[in-house]
Design a protein around this motif. Structure first.
Motif, PDB file in Angstrom:
ATOM      1  N   GLU A  44      58.917  50.225  41.576  1.00  0.00           N
ATOM      2  CA  GLU A  44      60.302  50.683  41.223  1.00  0.00           C
ATOM      3  C   GLU A  44      60.678  50.388  39.840  1.00  0.00           C
ATOM      4  O   GLU A  44      61.204  51.185  39.216  1.00  0.00           O
ATOM      5  CB  GLU A  44      61.257  49.960  42.274  1.00  0.00           C
ATOM      6  N   TYR A  82      60.670  50.542  53.765  1.00  0.00           N
ATOM      7  CA  TYR A  82      60.564  52.005  52.923  1.00  0.00           C
ATOM      8  C   TYR A  82      59.427  52.686  53.828  1.00  0.00           C
ATOM      9  O   TYR A  82      58.357  52.584  53.944  1.00  0.00           O
ATOM     10  CB  TYR A  82      59.858  51.697  51.522  1.00  0.00           C
ATOM     11  N   PHE A 117      57.845  55.640  54.142  1.00  0.00           N
ATOM     12  CA  PHE A 117      57.273  56.666  53.495  1.00  0.00           C
ATOM     13  C   PHE A 117      55.741  56.441  53.821  1.00  0.00           C
ATOM     14  O   PHE A 117      55.348  55.312  53.960  1.00  0.00           O
ATOM     15  CB  PHE A 117      57.154  56.507  51.895  1.00  0.00           C
ATOM     16  N   GLU A 159      54.785  59.796  48.280  1.00  0.00           N
ATOM     17  CA  GLU A 159      56.004  59.959  48.685  1.00  0.00           C
ATOM     18  C   GLU A 159      57.097  59.132  48.246  1.00  0.00           C
ATOM     19  O   GLU A 159      58.207  59.473  47.988  1.00  0.00           O
ATOM     20  CB  GLU A 159      56.153  60.106  50.296  1.00  0.00           C
ATOM     21  N   LEU A 160      56.816  57.873  48.109  1.00  0.00           N
ATOM     22  CA  LEU A 160      57.731  57.010  47.601  1.00  0.00           C
ATOM     23  C   LEU A 160      58.203  57.393  46.186  1.00  0.00           C
ATOM     24  O   LEU A 160      59.313  57.360  45.554  1.00  0.00           O
ATOM     25  CB  LEU A 160      57.240  55.692  47.518  1.00  0.00           C
ATOM     26  N   ALA A 212      58.057  60.293  44.801  1.00  0.00           N
ATOM     27  CA  ALA A 212      58.648  61.428  44.778  1.00  0.00           C
ATOM     28  C   ALA A 212      60.209  61.200  45.001  1.00  0.00           C
ATOM     29  O   ALA A 212      61.084  61.739  44.370  1.00  0.00           O
ATOM     30  CB  ALA A 212      58.243  62.570  46.062  1.00  0.00           C
ATOM     31  N   SER A 213      60.435  60.287  45.912  1.00  0.00           N
ATOM     32  CA  SER A 213      61.740  59.768  46.146  1.00  0.00           C
ATOM     33  C   SER A 213      62.236  59.200  45.146  1.00  0.00           C
ATOM     34  O   SER A 213      63.667  59.401  44.625  1.00  0.00           O
ATOM     35  CB  SER A 213      61.746  59.011  47.659  1.00  0.00           C
ATOM     36  N   LEU A 214      61.630  58.446  44.135  1.00  0.00           N
ATOM     37  CA  LEU A 214      62.338  57.641  43.214  1.00  0.00           C
ATOM     38  C   LEU A 214      62.674  58.502  41.960  1.00  0.00           C
ATOM     39  O   LEU A 214      63.328  58.099  41.129  1.00  0.00           O
ATOM     40  CB  LEU A 214      61.319  56.412  42.827  1.00  0.00           C
ATOM     41  N   GLY A 227      63.189  61.769  42.264  1.00  0.00           N
ATOM     42  CA  GLY A 227      64.023  63.069  42.632  1.00  0.00           C
ATOM     43  C   GLY A 227      62.944  64.249  42.548  1.00  0.00           C
ATOM     44  O   GLY A 227      63.446  65.343  42.246  1.00  0.00           O
ATOM     45  N   SER A 228      61.762  64.096  42.869  1.00  0.00           N
ATOM     46  CA  SER A 228      60.656  65.573  42.883  1.00  0.00           C
ATOM     47  C   SER A 228      60.703  65.931  44.254  1.00  0.00           C
ATOM     48  O   SER A 228      60.331  65.345  45.211  1.00  0.00           O
ATOM     49  CB  SER A 228      59.418  64.923  42.366  1.00  0.00           C
TER      50      SER A 228
END
Length: 337
Positions: free
Chosen positions: A106, A135, A137, A142-143, A145-147, A149-150
Motif C-alpha cells: 500500500e 484482503y 484478492f 487484483e490488489l 488494480a483496486s488500490l 482504481g484500475s
C-alpha cells in the motif's frame, strides 16, 4: 529532448516469512554495478537484520525517507513494521507478517502515485496470507488494480526471449472457459499492444493469440471457444489497427514466438502461458502488471517457504525486475515529453 531523472525504485519486501528478505539482501550485498538504478526497500528492519545475520551478510541498513539521497553500498529502508523475529520466522507465515506485507504494498503504491518513487518492484506474497490479513484478492495484480482504481489490468511475463500475457489469471482450470469472453479478451489484447509500444518501446508490435483447444478447435470439432470468443476479439483488435495473428494452435505458438514471429503471446489461461515461459525464464523472468497508472514489476516466483532462510534463493529475477521497471519508467517519460 529534456532528460528527466527517474525517482528511486521501491521494492516491497513481500511476505516476511518467504524468500523476499533473502533475495533483497543478496541483491544489495552482491550487486556492485554502479549504473544499477537507485533502489529502496519498503519492509521490516528486524526481519532484514535477522536474515542478514543468519546468512552471514554484512550490510548497512539505514533509515530512508522519501526525497532524501541514497547512500552507495547500503540498503536504504523505509521501515514500516516492527515484527518479532521469534514469531515471524522463515517458512512459517503468520498473521502479523501477512498484515505487514500488505502495508508495504500500500505504501509503495502511494509513493508511486505521488511521484516519490519511479516504479515499484514486488517480492512474492502468500495468497492465503493476503486473505488472512483481510484482503480478499486472488493476488498482487487484483490488489494493485483496486488500490489504483484500475478497471482493466493484465499480467504480462517478460524475458529476453519470450513475452506472454494472460487472458485469465488465477482461477480453476475448470472455470476458464466460462470466464473467457470476447470483450475482456479484446481489452487484454489492447493492453498488451499499449504496453509493447509505450513500455517496451516496440514500434508496430506483432501479437500472437493462442487458441484455447487442441488445434485451435479444428473448426469447432474440439471446442467452440475459438469460433465463439477468440476470433471475435481478434477481428475487433484488427479493426482497431492492431497487428496480430490467431487463434494459433497452442502447441506451436511458442515455437513461433521464440523464432521472433511475435513480440508477445496472449495465452488463454495461466498454465498455458507460464509452463513454456518458465521452461525458458525460470530464473530471470519478470512479471509486469499492465493497465496500471504506475509501473509495477515483480519477481516471477513465489514465496518458496520450503527454502526460506536457508540461503538457497536466487535473486536474479529481482535483479531483472528492477532493470525492467527502470526501462519502462524511462520509456514512459520519453513518451510523455
Amino acid at each position: 529532448m529534456t532528460v528527466h531523472p527517474i525517482p528511486p525504485i521501491g521494492i516491497s519486501m513481500g511476505c516476511p516469512s518467504g524468500v523476499g528478505p533473502e533475495i533483497i539482501l543478496k541483491l544489495f550485498s552482491q550487486n556492485r554495478d554502479q549504473s544499477f538504478p537507485a533502489t529502496v526497500v519498503l519492509g521490516d528492519r528486524n526481519i532484514l537484520k535477522a536474515t542478514a545475520d543468519s546468512l552471514g551478510i554484512s550490510l548497512e541498513i539505514y533509515d530512508w525517507k522519501p526525497g532524501t539521497p541514497i547512500a552507495p553500498e547500503t540498503l536504504p529502508l523505509l521501515n514500516l513494521s516492527s515484527l518479532s523475529t521469534t514469531i515471524t520466522r522463515p517458512g512459517t507465515p503468520e498473521t502479523s507478517g501477512s498484515q505487514a506485507m500488505v502495508t508495504y504494498i500500500e505504501r509503495c503504491v502511494e509513493l508511486c502515485l505521488s511521484g516519490s518513487l519511479g516504479a515499484m518492484v514486488t517480492c512474492p506474497i502468500s495468497k492465503s496470507g493476503l486473505h488472512d490479513a483481510g484482503y480478499f484478492f486472488p493476488g498482487h495484480t487484483e490488489l494493485l488494480a483496486s488500490l489504483t482504481g484500475s478497471a482493466d489490468v493484465a499480467m504480462l511475463f517478460s524475458g529476453k526471449r519470450l513475452r506472454v500475457a494472460l487472458a485469465t489469471i488465477h482461477c480453476p482450470l475448470s472455470k476458464v472457459s466460462s470466464l473467457l469472453n470476447s470483450q475482456d479478451l479484446y481489452h487484454t489484447i489492447t493492453l498488451v499492444h499499449t504496453a509493447l509500444t509505450r513500455d517496451f518501446g516496440i514500434n508496430a508490435p506483432k501479437i500472437g493469440v493462442a487458441g484455447f483447444n487442441p488445434h485451435s478447435g479444428e473448426q469447432g470439432l474440439f471446442g467452440q471457444e475459438e469460433e465463439a470468443i477468440i476470433i471475435l476479439a481478434i477481428n475487433q483488435a484488427i479493426a482497431a489497427g492492431i497487428t496480430l495473428e490467431g487463434p494459433v494452435p497452442p502447441d506451436i505458438i511458442f515455437h513461433h514466438a521464440l523464432s521472433g514471429k511475435y513480440d508477445c503471446v496472449v495465452s488463454m489461461y495461466h498454465d498455458q502461458g507460464l509452463i513454456p515461459f518458465k521452461m525458458i525464464h525460470f530464473h530471470d523472468g519478470v512479471n509486469v502488471s499492465i493497465g496500471l497508472p504506475i509501473v509495477r514489476t515483480s519477481v516471477d516466483h513465489g514465496t518458496a517457504y520450503d527454502i526460506a532462510g536457508k540461503g538457497l534463493a536466487n535473486y536474479r529475477s529481482l535483479y531483472e525486475a528492477i532493470l525492467l521497471a527502470h526501462d519502462i519508467a524511462r520509456n514512459r517519460l520519453k513518451k510523455s515529453d
